[in-house]
Write a protein that holds these residues in place. Structure first.
Motif: not given
Length: 312
Positions: A146, A166-168, A172, A174, A193-195, A199, A209, A211
Motif C-alpha cells: 500500500f 489493512f493487510q499487506m 507500506l 506514505t 496496518w498489518r505489514v 513500513a 492507526g 502499524i
C-alpha cells in the motif's frame, strides 16, 4: 419503476437497461461515479500486553541525535541494544530496555499480527490509497503493498467502534505530507496496518492507526503518528516525530465518593472550603439518583468576613 406517461410497472429488465444506459452516458461525459466498497465484517485485533506501548521494537529504537522526538506511551526493546538518543527524545510513559518486560508485549504483538492477517475475506483495492474514502472493513492490495499519496479518509459512518484492517504482503509507504483523516466517529485505536515487511512514513506526514510490521518501521523527519509503531523482528527509527498512543474513547465511569473527595481536595485552593451544591444533591434525590450519579457542583467560598462593616 413507473412510466410517468402511462402509470404502470416497467419490467425489471427494461429498468436495468435504462440504468445501464444512463450510467454509460454519465461516464462518457466525464462525470466521476462513486463506486461503493463492500467490505467484510471485522474484529479488532487484541493487543494484550502491547496495548500500553506507543513504540515497540525487537532489536532497537533509534532516534536521530538532534531529533526532538516525543513518544506518548510506553517505549520498549525486546532484545539487542537499548533505545538511543533519549534524550533528546522524550518518553511520556515507561521505557523498557532489553530484558525488562517487553517480551510479553512482543508475544501479544505476534498474536495481534496473526489475528489481523486472518480477518476477511478482504476487499481488494488498488495500491494507492490516497484520494479515496473507505468505510469500515478489511482491505488488501492487489499488488501486495500500500501507498498513501495525498489524503486517505476513513469513514466510520457514525460507529465509534468501527474497525479498519489493512493487510499487506510487503510494504507500506506514505508520501511526503500525506495524511490519514478519521471521519464520522472513526478512532485511530481501531485502525490496523498489518505489514508483511517494513513500513516507511514520509517527511511531515500525518498517520493514523497501529502499524504491526513483520520487520522494521521508519518515521522520517516530522512525521506525526496517532497510533502505535510495533515491529516484530526489527528496529524502529525515529526523527523528530510525535508518536501518540491511540486509546479508544470510552464512557467515563460514574464518580465514587473517594474520587469526588480527591477531586475536591485537589481543586480547592488553600484557605477555602469546597462543598457540594445542596441544590444539586436535592435535584439528584428528586430524580431518584444518588449524588454519586450526578455531576457534583463544587463551589469555593472566600474566607468569611469577620467585621460586618467591611464586608462587600
Amino acid at each position: 419503476m413507473t412510466d410517468v406517461s402511462n402509470p404502470r410497472v416497467v419490467p425489471r429488465n427494461i429498468a436495468r437497461s435504462w440504468l445501464a444506459g444512463a450510467l454509460t452516458a454519465i461516464v462518457a461525459m466525464g462525470i466521476p461515479v462513486a463506486t461503493p466498497h463492500v467490505a467484510s465484517a471485522q474484529t479488532r485485533p487484541p493487543l494484550g500486553a502491547a496495548e500500553e506501548f506507543a513504540v515497540l521494537a525487537a532489536t532497537t529504537v533509534t532516534n536521530t541525535p538532534l531529533g526532538a522526538t516525543v513518544v506518548v506511551g510506553d517505549l520498549g526493546v525486546v532484545s539487542g541494544t537499548p533505545p538511543t538518543n533519549f534524550p533528546p527524545g522524550t518518553v511520556v510513559g515507561d521505557t523498557h530496555p532489553p530484558g525488562t518486560g517487553a517480551a510479553a508485549a512482543q508475544a501479544s504483538l505476534l498474536t495481534a499480527y496473526n489475528f489481523a492477517a486472518a480477518q476477511g475475506p478482504a476487499t481488494i483495492v488498488g495500491t494507492e490509497l490516497g484520494g479515496t474514502v473507505l468505510p469500515p472493513g478489511v482491505y488488501a492490495s492487489d499488488a501486495g503493498d500500500f501507498q498513501i499519496t495525498g489524503n486517505l479518509r476513513l469513514d466510520a459512518q457514525g460507529d465509534p467502534n468501527a474497525v479498519f484492517i489493512f493487510q499487506m504482503a510487503s510494504t507500506l509507504v506514505t508520501a511526503v505530507g500525506s495524511t490519514v483523516t478519521l471521519e464520522n466517529g472513526a478512532q485511530a485505536c481501531n485502525v490496523f496496518w498489518r505489514v508483511g515487511s517494513s513500513a516507511t512514513l514520509g517527511v511531515g506526514s500525518r498517520f493514523a492507526g497501529n502499524i504491526l510490521a513483520q520487520t522494521s518501521i521508519g518515521a522520517n523527519t516530522g512525521a506525526i503518528v496517532d497510533g502505535r509503531l510495533l515491529a516484530l523482528d526489527g528496529a524502529v527509527t525515529l526523527d523528530a516525530n510525535l508518536v501518540r498512543r491511540a486509546d479508544c474513547a470510552g464512557v467515563p465511569p460514574s464518580p465514587t465518593a473517594s474520587s469526588i473527595a480527591s477531586s475536591i481536595a485537589s481543586a480547592t485552593p488553600p484557605g477555602s472550603r469546597g462543598k457540594a451544591s445542596m441544590k444539586q444533591k436535592k435535584r439528584g434525590r428528586q430524580q431518584g439518583r444518588s449524588t454519586s450519579d450526578v455531576d457534583v457542583a463544587v463551589k469555593t467560598e472566600a474566607p468569611r468576613c469577620r467585621r460586618r462593616h467591611h464586608c462587600g
